[in-house]
Write a protein that holds these residues in place. Structure first.
Motif, PDB file in Angstrom:
ATOM      1  N   ALA A 119      -7.262  11.166 -13.763  1.00  0.00           N
ATOM      2  CA  ALA A 119      -6.734  11.676 -14.939  1.00  0.00           C
ATOM      3  C   ALA A 119      -5.727  10.885 -15.555  1.00  0.00           C
ATOM      4  CB  ALA A 119      -5.932  13.134 -14.378  1.00  0.00           C
ATOM      5  N   HIS A 120      -5.014   9.963 -14.645  1.00  0.00           N
ATOM      6  CA  HIS A 120      -3.974   8.925 -15.165  1.00  0.00           C
ATOM      7  C   HIS A 120      -4.297   7.581 -14.869  1.00  0.00           C
ATOM      8  CE1 HIS A 120      -1.819  12.330 -16.434  1.00  0.00           C
ATOM      9  NE2 HIS A 120      -1.885  13.104 -15.362  1.00  0.00           N
ATOM     10  N   PRO A 121      -5.168   6.985 -15.409  1.00  0.00           N
ATOM     11  CA  PRO A 121      -5.673   5.725 -14.921  1.00  0.00           C
ATOM     12  C   PRO A 121      -4.588   4.750 -14.948  1.00  0.00           C
ATOM     13  CG  PRO A 121      -6.772   6.264 -16.988  1.00  0.00           C
ATOM     14  CD  PRO A 121      -6.187   7.436 -16.371  1.00  0.00           C
ATOM     15  N   GLU A 122      -3.817   4.546 -15.735  1.00  0.00           N
ATOM     16  CA  GLU A 122      -2.744   3.472 -15.798  1.00  0.00           C
ATOM     17  C   GLU A 122      -1.678   3.460 -14.849  1.00  0.00           C
ATOM     18  OE1 GLU A 122      -3.260   0.736 -17.478  1.00  0.00           O
ATOM     19  OE2 GLU A 122      -5.238   1.478 -18.220  1.00  0.00           O
ATOM     20  N   THR A 123      -1.311   5.023 -14.548  1.00  0.00           N
ATOM     21  CA  THR A 123      -0.453   5.377 -13.499  1.00  0.00           C
ATOM     22  C   THR A 123      -0.862   4.789 -12.146  1.00  0.00           C
ATOM     23  OG1 THR A 123       0.460   6.957 -14.687  1.00  0.00           O
ATOM     24  CG2 THR A 123       0.877   7.005 -12.475  1.00  0.00           C
ATOM     25  N   ALA A 124      -2.271   4.837 -11.890  1.00  0.00           N
ATOM     26  CA  ALA A 124      -3.040   4.636 -10.755  1.00  0.00           C
ATOM     27  C   ALA A 124      -3.102   3.341 -10.485  1.00  0.00           C
ATOM     28  CB  ALA A 124      -4.107   5.231 -10.688  1.00  0.00           C
ATOM     29  N   ARG A 125      -3.531   2.585 -11.764  1.00  0.00           N
ATOM     30  CA  ARG A 125      -3.465   1.054 -11.528  1.00  0.00           C
ATOM     31  C   ARG A 125      -2.128   0.548 -11.259  1.00  0.00           C
ATOM     32  NH1 ARG A 125      -6.596  -2.758 -14.192  1.00  0.00           N
ATOM     33  NH2 ARG A 125      -5.500  -4.841 -13.743  1.00  0.00           N
ATOM     34  N   HIS A 126      -0.998   1.004 -11.723  1.00  0.00           N
ATOM     35  CA  HIS A 126       0.456   0.535 -12.003  1.00  0.00           C
ATOM     36  C   HIS A 126       0.572   0.556 -10.245  1.00  0.00           C
ATOM     37  CE1 HIS A 126       4.445  -0.328 -12.424  1.00  0.00           C
ATOM     38  NE2 HIS A 126       4.972   0.772 -12.098  1.00  0.00           N
ATOM     39  N   ARG A 127       0.535   1.932  -9.828  1.00  0.00           N
ATOM     40  CA  ARG A 127       0.822   2.059  -8.298  1.00  0.00           C
ATOM     41  C   ARG A 127       0.022   1.107  -7.300  1.00  0.00           C
ATOM     42  NH1 ARG A 127       5.216   3.978  -9.767  1.00  0.00           N
ATOM     43  NH2 ARG A 127       5.327   6.007 -10.308  1.00  0.00           N
ATOM     44  N   MET A 128      -1.278   1.083  -7.482  1.00  0.00           N
ATOM     45  CA  MET A 128      -1.998   0.185  -6.642  1.00  0.00           C
ATOM     46  C   MET A 128      -1.512  -1.356  -6.791  1.00  0.00           C
ATOM     47  SD  MET A 128      -4.575  -0.579  -4.431  1.00  0.00           S
ATOM     48  CE  MET A 128      -5.947   0.861  -4.418  1.00  0.00           C
ATOM     49  N   ASP A 129      -1.003  -1.847  -8.049  1.00  0.00           N
ATOM     50  CA  ASP A 129      -0.603  -3.236  -8.312  1.00  0.00           C
ATOM     51  C   ASP A 129       0.957  -3.010  -7.619  1.00  0.00           C
ATOM     52  OD1 ASP A 129      -2.623  -3.754  -9.821  1.00  0.00           O
ATOM     53  OD2 ASP A 129      -1.516  -3.557 -11.865  1.00  0.00           O
ATOM     54  N   GLN A 130       1.670  -2.167  -7.393  1.00  0.00           N
ATOM     55  CA  GLN A 130       2.779  -2.052  -6.590  1.00  0.00           C
ATOM     56  C   GLN A 130       2.434  -2.346  -5.197  1.00  0.00           C
ATOM     57  OE1 GLN A 130       4.604   1.445  -8.120  1.00  0.00           O
ATOM     58  NE2 GLN A 130       6.398   0.158  -9.064  1.00  0.00           N
ATOM     59  N   LEU A 131       1.421  -1.583  -4.705  1.00  0.00           N
ATOM     60  CA  LEU A 131       1.246  -1.415  -3.213  1.00  0.00           C
ATOM     61  C   LEU A 131       0.968  -2.938  -2.970  1.00  0.00           C
ATOM     62  CD1 LEU A 131       0.763  -0.275  -0.244  1.00  0.00           C
ATOM     63  CD2 LEU A 131      -1.389   0.337  -1.454  1.00  0.00           C
ATOM     64  N   GLN A 132      -0.209  -3.405  -3.678  1.00  0.00           N
ATOM     65  CA  GLN A 132      -0.632  -4.692  -3.525  1.00  0.00           C
ATOM     66  C   GLN A 132       0.480  -5.996  -3.506  1.00  0.00           C
ATOM     67  OE1 GLN A 132      -4.088  -5.489  -5.727  1.00  0.00           O
ATOM     68  NE2 GLN A 132      -5.349  -4.204  -4.489  1.00  0.00           N
ATOM     69  N   GLN A 133       1.284  -5.685  -4.335  1.00  0.00           N
ATOM     70  CA  GLN A 133       2.554  -6.572  -4.611  1.00  0.00           C
ATOM     71  C   GLN A 133       3.528  -6.759  -3.084  1.00  0.00           C
ATOM     72  OE1 GLN A 133       4.752  -5.872  -7.884  1.00  0.00           O
ATOM     73  NE2 GLN A 133       3.249  -6.614  -9.341  1.00  0.00           N
ATOM     74  N   ILE A 134       3.566  -5.593  -2.729  1.00  0.00           N
ATOM     75  CA  ILE A 134       4.513  -5.033  -1.278  1.00  0.00           C
ATOM     76  C   ILE A 134       3.497  -5.864  -0.336  1.00  0.00           C
ATOM     77  CG2 ILE A 134       5.187  -3.481   0.140  1.00  0.00           C
ATOM     78  CD1 ILE A 134       5.923  -1.841  -2.418  1.00  0.00           C
ATOM     79  N   LEU A 135       2.305  -5.293  -0.255  1.00  0.00           N
ATOM     80  CA  LEU A 135       1.405  -6.170   1.002  1.00  0.00           C
ATOM     81  C   LEU A 135       1.476  -7.382   1.015  1.00  0.00           C
ATOM     82  CD1 LEU A 135      -1.445  -3.039   0.810  1.00  0.00           C
ATOM     83  CD2 LEU A 135       0.524  -3.479   2.489  1.00  0.00           C
ATOM     84  N   ALA A 136       1.602  -7.931  -0.226  1.00  0.00           N
ATOM     85  CA  ALA A 136       1.433  -9.602  -0.424  1.00  0.00           C
ATOM     86  C   ALA A 136       2.612 -10.282  -0.101  1.00  0.00           C
ATOM     87  CB  ALA A 136       0.786 -10.065  -1.755  1.00  0.00           C
ATOM     88  N   ARG A 137       3.514  -9.655   0.199  1.00  0.00           N
ATOM     89  CA  ARG A 137       5.024 -10.257   0.650  1.00  0.00           C
ATOM     90  C   ARG A 137       4.932 -10.906   1.637  1.00  0.00           C
ATOM     91  NH1 ARG A 137       9.834  -6.221   0.541  1.00  0.00           N
ATOM     92  NH2 ARG A 137      10.696  -8.610   0.896  1.00  0.00           N
ATOM     93  N   PRO A 138       5.377 -12.208   2.024  1.00  0.00           N
ATOM     94  CA  PRO A 138       5.525 -12.821   3.240  1.00  0.00           C
ATOM     95  C   PRO A 138       6.110 -11.869   4.165  1.00  0.00           C
ATOM     96  CG  PRO A 138       6.105 -14.477   1.614  1.00  0.00           C
ATOM     97  CD  PRO A 138       6.048 -13.119   0.953  1.00  0.00           C
ATOM     98  N   GLY A 139       5.710 -11.779   5.267  1.00  0.00           N
ATOM     99  CA  GLY A 139       6.489 -10.991   6.553  1.00  0.00           C
ATOM    100  C   GLY A 139       6.275  -9.489   6.356  1.00  0.00           C
ATOM    101  N   CYS A 140       5.326  -9.011   5.472  1.00  0.00           N
ATOM    102  CA  CYS A 140       5.297  -7.766   5.428  1.00  0.00           C
ATOM    103  C   CYS A 140       4.630  -7.118   6.739  1.00  0.00           C
ATOM    104  CB  CYS A 140       4.348  -7.381   4.071  1.00  0.00           C
ATOM    105  SG  CYS A 140       3.790  -5.587   4.054  1.00  0.00           S
ATOM    106  N   ASP A 141       5.382  -6.201   7.429  1.00  0.00           N
ATOM    107  CA  ASP A 141       4.721  -5.917   8.711  1.00  0.00           C
ATOM    108  C   ASP A 141       3.682  -4.611   8.707  1.00  0.00           C
ATOM    109  OD1 ASP A 141       6.482  -3.584   7.768  1.00  0.00           O
ATOM    110  OD2 ASP A 141       7.757  -3.619   9.328  1.00  0.00           O
ATOM    111  N   VAL A 142       3.232  -4.393   7.493  1.00  0.00           N
ATOM    112  CA  VAL A 142       2.171  -3.357   7.573  1.00  0.00           C
ATOM    113  C   VAL A 142       1.023  -3.947   7.088  1.00  0.00           C
ATOM    114  CG1 VAL A 142       3.639  -1.201   7.454  1.00  0.00           C
ATOM    115  CG2 VAL A 142       2.467  -2.324   5.243  1.00  0.00           C
ATOM    116  N   ALA A 143       0.743  -5.278   6.783  1.00  0.00           N
ATOM    117  CA  ALA A 143      -0.384  -5.847   6.399  1.00  0.00           C
ATOM    118  C   ALA A 143      -0.796  -6.365   7.592  1.00  0.00           C
ATOM    119  CB  ALA A 143      -0.074  -6.758   5.190  1.00  0.00           C
ATOM    120  N   GLY A 144      -2.267  -6.417   7.565  1.00  0.00           N
ATOM    121  CA  GLY A 144      -2.888  -6.887   8.678  1.00  0.00           C
ATOM    122  C   GLY A 144      -3.311  -8.159   8.629  1.00  0.00           C
TER     123      GLY A 144
END
Length: 144
Positions: A119-144
């Motif tokens: 229903a809100h694709p741009e919001t979903a895309r923005h949230r996925m982008d934020q999640l991926q930025q966090i996961l890509a951070r060095p030392g992120c302790d939830v990324a495998g």
């Protein structure tokens, strides 16, 4: 890092305690045809392009985009672009005790895989982008 990003990061780390993220990516032009049985939970944001699912009867069904494709561990699905076509998508895989608790509590779709329009694709895309930025951070302790 700005303060709003730090707060978002801390909230995500608390919410996702007990979840381990595996792979994640944004693929602007994907031409693959995939026969897939995930070993982890998987969420795909299908943003634009031409995307098909092979139904259990063998027929191809064209999917209207933007949509979200949810897959649980063990689900089997054939999907992707037909020859000469492509689609844009972002995805993340995850597992862990909290993911299974969410599933058991009914917070995730209860079918092995599910497709829904966004229903809100741009919001979903923005949230996925934020999640991926966090996961890509060095030392992120939830990324495998």
């Amino acid at each position: 890092m700005d303060r709003s990003f730090t707060i978002l990061y801390e909230l995500i780390m608390i919410w996702f305690d007990g979840i381990r993220f595996g792979t994640f990516n944004h693929i602007p032009v994907c031409r693959a045809w995939v026969e897939h049985t995930p070993s982890e939970f998987e969420v795909n944001l299908l943003m634009k392009g031409d995307f098909h699912i092979r139904e259990s009867n063998g027929l191809l069904r064209r999917i209207a985009l933007p949509s979200v494709l949810w897959m649980a561990p063990g689900a089997h699905l054939c999907y992707g672009a037909r020859k000469g076509e492509s689609w844009e998508h972002s995805y993340a895989t995850f597992c862990g005790r909290r993911a299974w608790r969410f599933q058991e509590a009914g917070l995730f779709p209860q079918s092995p895989w599910r497709l829904a329009s966004l229903a809100h694709p741009e919001t979903a895309r923005h949230r996925m982008d934020q999640l991926q930025q966090i996961l890509a951070r060095p030392g992120c302790d939830v990324a495998g």
